[in-house]
Design a protein around this motif. Structure first.
Motif, short mmCIF file in Angstrom:
data_model
loop_
_atom_site.label_atom_id
_atom_site.label_comp_id
_atom_site.label_asym_id
_atom_site.label_seq_id
_atom_site.Cartn_x
_atom_site.Cartn_y
_atom_site.Cartn_z
N ASN A 181 27.02 7.00 42.61
CA ASN A 181 27.17 6.65 44.02
C ASN A 181 28.62 6.42 44.42
N GLY A 182 29.55 6.68 43.50
CA GLY A 182 30.96 6.51 43.81
C GLY A 182 31.42 5.06 43.73
N MET A 183 30.71 4.24 42.97
CA MET A 183 31.11 2.84 42.78
C MET A 183 32.00 2.76 41.54
N LEU A 184 33.22 2.26 41.75
CA LEU A 184 34.16 2.04 40.65
C LEU A 184 33.94 0.62 40.14
N LYS A 185 33.49 0.50 38.89
CA LYS A 185 33.29 -0.81 38.27
C LYS A 185 34.44 -1.04 37.31
N VAL A 186 35.06 -2.21 37.41
CA VAL A 186 36.27 -2.50 36.66
C VAL A 186 36.10 -3.78 35.86
N CYS A 187 36.50 -3.72 34.59
CA CYS A 187 36.66 -4.91 33.75
C CYS A 187 38.15 -4.97 33.42
N LEU A 188 38.80 -6.04 33.86
CA LEU A 188 40.25 -6.16 33.71
C LEU A 188 40.57 -7.41 32.91
N ALA B 206 38.31 -10.40 34.39
CA ALA B 206 37.70 -10.34 35.72
C ALA B 206 36.96 -9.01 35.89
N PHE B 207 35.92 -9.03 36.70
CA PHE B 207 35.11 -7.85 36.98
C PHE B 207 35.12 -7.58 38.48
N TYR B 208 35.28 -6.29 38.84
CA TYR B 208 35.37 -5.90 40.24
C TYR B 208 34.49 -4.68 40.50
N ASN B 209 34.02 -4.55 41.74
CA ASN B 209 33.33 -3.35 42.21
C ASN B 209 34.06 -2.85 43.45
N TYR B 210 34.42 -1.56 43.45
CA TYR B 210 35.07 -0.93 44.59
C TYR B 210 34.29 0.33 44.96
N GLN B 211 33.87 0.43 46.21
CA GLN B 211 33.22 1.66 46.67
C GLN B 211 34.30 2.68 47.01
N LEU B 212 34.24 3.83 46.34
CA LEU B 212 35.22 4.88 46.59
C LEU B 212 34.85 5.63 47.87
N SER B 213 35.86 6.03 48.61
CA SER B 213 35.65 6.79 49.84
C SER B 213 35.33 8.24 49.50
N LYS B 214 34.89 9.00 50.50
CA LYS B 214 34.60 10.42 50.32
C LYS B 214 35.85 11.16 49.83
N ASN C 21 29.96 -10.17 35.59
CA ASN C 21 30.29 -9.23 34.53
C ASN C 21 29.14 -8.24 34.31
N PHE C 22 29.49 -7.11 33.75
CA PHE C 22 28.50 -6.10 33.38
C PHE C 22 28.66 -5.79 31.91
N LYS C 23 27.59 -5.30 31.32
CA LYS C 23 27.56 -5.09 29.88
C LYS C 23 28.44 -3.90 29.48
N ILE C 24 29.28 -4.15 28.48
CA ILE C 24 30.16 -3.11 27.94
C ILE C 24 30.05 -3.17 26.42
#
Length: 193
Positions: free
Chosen positions: A55-62, A69-77, A157-160
């Motif tokens: 769905n174009g969701m960028l999930k980040v573990c930094l 920290a964990f982030y979610n960013y919706q990527l544009s078209k 957080n999400f499982k990695i």
């Protein structure tokens, strides 16, 4: 009758062209992973781990200085279309050189990219100075998002499976064995008076 046939053909053509146009809305890559890492005496140290879903969701573990920290960013078209450019070629074909220029060192981290496209598994360990501009444009787009640290995008957080990822990186690192060792620049020379 001719008008009806013309309308049917026109409708089919418009529908087909719309389906091609709208195809840029979704990533064409499956299981997309971008990892920034370093190799040291203790093995692989991961500083960022990112995925892009269908769905174009960028999930980040930094991994930050004091925490993770964990982030979610919706990527544009437009961002998705740029990422889809990576499917135009095998990842190895984006490599334009395999050694640093004379008298240059490299002090940055290494990167690992992995995704599947059309039943093909693409993997690459790389540093940006070795890659072509088109590839680097996509990576810069992603790293700008990854290191943005937008507090409104914080998520749980999400499982990695870091053990699995480290194993993949070690295996690919042996294949892409031309990457330079991390080298900090020498301290500046002091003038003697």
């Amino acid at each position: 009758m001719k008008k009806l046939l013309f309308l049917v053909i026109l409708t089919l053509c418009i529908g087909f062209s719309l389906s091609l146009t709208l195809g840029g809305d979704k990533p064409q890559l499956d299981d997309f992973k971008l990892v920034t890492y370093d190799i040291n005496n203790n093995g692989i140290e991961i500083s960022s781990y990112s995925t892009v879903d269908k769905n174009g969701m960028l999930k980040v573990c930094l991994k930050r200085y004091t925490d993770t920290a964990f982030y979610n960013y919706q990527l544009s078209k437009d961002e998705i279309e740029k990422i889809n450019k990576l499917t135009s070629n095998k990842l190895q074909n984006f490599v334009i050189k395999k050694q640093l220029d004379k008298n240059y060192g490299y002090a940055g981290s290494r990167n690992y990219l992995n995704f599947k496209v059309k039943n093909r598994d693409e993997r690459l360990c790389f540093i940006q100075p070795f890659m072509n501009p088109e590839f680097n444009e996509v990576i810069n787009l992603l790293t700008d998002k990854i290191y943005k640290q937008d507090e409104t995008a914080l998520t749980s957080n999400f499982k990695i499976d870091f053990r699995k990822i480290k194993g993949e990186i070690l295996k690919q690192n042996e294949i892409d064995n031309y990457l330079p060792q991390k080298q900090l620049p020498p301290p500046p020379m002091r003038k003697i008076k």
